[in-house]
Design an enzyme around this catalytic site. Structure first.
Site, PDB file in Angstrom:
ATOM      1  NE  ARG A 142       7.055   0.724   4.827  1.00  0.00           N
ATOM      2  CZ  ARG A 142       5.854   0.119   4.826  1.00  0.00           C
ATOM      3  NH1 ARG A 142       5.743  -1.146   4.497  1.00  0.00           N
ATOM      4  NH2 ARG A 142       4.766   0.794   5.151  1.00  0.00           N
TER       5      ARG A 142
ATOM      6  CE  LYS B  92      28.254  -3.811  -4.944  1.00  0.00           C
ATOM      7  NZ  LYS B  92      28.502  -2.875  -6.054  1.00  0.00           N
TER       8      LYS B  92
ATOM      9  CG  HIS C 245       3.503   3.948   8.725  1.00  0.00           C
ATOM     10  ND1 HIS C 245       3.640   4.820   7.659  1.00  0.00           N
ATOM     11  CD2 HIS C 245       3.135   2.757   8.190  1.00  0.00           C
ATOM     12  CE1 HIS C 245       3.364   4.162   6.541  1.00  0.00           C
ATOM     13  NE2 HIS C 245       3.055   2.912   6.840  1.00  0.00           N
TER      14      HIS C 245
ATOM     15  NE  ARG D 283      -1.613  -2.382   2.768  1.00  0.00           N
ATOM     16  CZ  ARG D 283      -1.754  -3.628   2.360  1.00  0.00           C
ATOM     17  NH1 ARG D 283      -2.806  -3.982   1.693  1.00  0.00           N
ATOM     18  NH2 ARG D 283      -0.843  -4.553   2.638  1.00  0.00           N
ATOM     19  CB  THR D 284       3.439   2.508   2.336  1.00  0.00           C
ATOM     20  OG1 THR D 284       2.638   2.106   3.445  1.00  0.00           O
ATOM     21  CG2 THR D 284       4.078   3.835   2.640  1.00  0.00           C
TER      22      THR D 284
HETATM   23  C1  NCD Z   1       1.847  -1.350   8.190  1.00  0.00           C
HETATM   24  C2  NCD Z   1       3.331  -1.063   8.342  1.00  0.00           C
HETATM   25  O1  NCD Z   1       4.135  -1.298   7.438  1.00  0.00           O
HETATM   26  O2  NCD Z   1       3.658  -0.542   9.398  1.00  0.00           O
HETATM   27  N1  NCD Z   1       1.381  -1.410   6.905  1.00  0.00           N
HETATM   28  C3  NCD Z   1       1.101  -0.255   6.184  1.00  0.00           C
HETATM   29  O3  NCD Z   1       1.967   0.541   5.912  1.00  0.00           O
HETATM   30  N2  NCD Z   1      -0.161  -0.039   5.809  1.00  0.00           N
HETATM   31  C4  NCD Z   1       1.328  -2.396   9.100  1.00  0.00           C
HETATM   32  C5  NCD Z   1       1.937  -3.764   9.163  1.00  0.00           C
HETATM   33  O4  NCD Z   1       2.936  -4.065   8.548  1.00  0.00           O
HETATM   34  O5  NCD Z   1       1.357  -4.582   9.884  1.00  0.00           O
END
Ligand code: NCD
Length: 327
Positions: A120, A97, A148, A67-68
């Site tokens: 991320r 590396k 997040h 999703r993100t």
């Molecule tokens: C979450 C995350 O990556 O923190 N997912 C997201 O970004 N919608 C939740 C998860 O991984 O459970």
């Protein structure tokens, strides 16, 4: 928050966004939501914008994402930016590396001329390091078990859209409150906007919300109930926010036996929801791994599927505000 990370004070232009702690007032959130509603029209009318034409957005993802990753990519595309989406940083880039975050963020700007980097990473301090060394703003797409922030924005946008308010809320956070990062950012955001907030923290004993956050919120006047009995608090809830028990962190700490004991501790189905209000909503950041049965998807209270679309609109809004400001 390190001093390299700036509070917004109602100005987003040129600033990174890696923590909800950067937000200083509900007015800033109203500004983001106003932009997001504009973005919603662009997408629903199928009229891609040229607002970010001539800009370039890179995505560096060191952890899995559906999703993100896709919504940030689509957000930049709907606004006409060039995009450099890089998945699998931990497996396929020079990170293998031994290259550091410090060098990677600067390298990607040099090689792509990116104006903005979405990142991320599994480490809690990763985005702070990136902000310190990057030439251009960083937006966090999730850092470790800590934050997040853009997920919290889309979650609150969904709450406002479906319940019609962001105040006077009774919210249940359910599941993995220790390793989950979305509920920490959303908790901070709710505390900022809702002076009458009541939080019910429901988790197995080994997955409780970190003490520092609970104390911080209590000091700000939030009423908090911690329990492992969902049925006790469910009838009061305006929002039931379900989360995944995060196997990968148990694995990392060599505690898979503990994971086995709690993995199905709070699975939700229509029977579990019997005592929930008629006018409440069920949210989940997703992915789910069994904690919400598919039979719940058609319940009118289930908003976790449209919740994802809010990620597109709010991320478009944030990119616009960070790259162009208010104009
Ligand atoms: C979450 C995350 O990556 O923190 N997912 C997201 O970004 N919608 C939740 C998860 O991984 O459970």
């Amino acid at each position: 928050m390190s001093d390299t990370v700036k509070k917004f004070n109602n100005h987003f232009k040129g600033k990174s966004f890696i923590s909800i702690d950067q937000l200083t007032s509900p007015a800033e959130i109203r500004k983001i939501f106003k932009e997001a509603r504009r973005m919603e029209k662009i997408v629903l009318k199928r009229k891609p914008s040229k607002l970010l034409s001539g800009y370039c957005v890179a995505e560096l993802f060191y952890q899995p994402s559906t999703r993100t990753f896709t919504s940030f990519l689509a957000a930049a595309e709907w606004l006409g930016a060039l995009t450099i989406p890089i998945h699998g940083m931990s497996s396929y880039s020079s990170v293998v590396k031994g290259e550091t975050i410090e060098d990677t963020v600067r390298s990607v700007h040099q090689t792509t001329a990116a104006d903005l980097i979405v990142m991320r990473h599994p480490d809690n301090d990763s985005t702070e390091i990136a902000v310190k060394y990057s030439y251009v703003p960083i937006i966090s797409g999730g850092a470790g078990t800590k934050e997040h922030p853009t997920q919290a924005i889309l979650d609150l946008y969904t709450i406002e859209k479906t319940l019609g308010r962001t105040k006077n809320l009774k919210v249940v956070f359910l599941g993995d409150l220790k390793y989950g990062r979305t509920i920490k950012s959303l908790g901070k955001l709710l505390v900022l906007v809702d002076k009458k907030l009541q939080l019910f923290l429901v988790s197995p004993k080994i997955l409780k919300m970190p003490r520092e956050l609970v104390h911080e919120w209590q000091e700000k006047g939030v009423k908090i109930v911690e329990t492992d009995d969902l049925q006790k608090v469910l009838p009061e809830a305006d929002v039931l926010y379900v989360t995944r028990i995060q196997k990968e962190w148990f694995e990392k700490e060599g505690k898979l036996d503990q994971y086995e004991k709690v993995k199905h501790a709070f699975d939700i189905n229509l029977k579990t929801l019997k005592k929930a209000r008629k006018k409440m909503i069920i949210m989940h950041p997703l992915p789910r791994v069994g904690e919400i049965a598919y039979e719940v998807d058609n319940d009118p209270r289930a908003v976790y599927l449209p919740q994802m679309r809010a990620g597109l609109y709010t991320r478009m809004a944030l990119m616009k505000l960070i790259l162009l400001g208010d104009k």
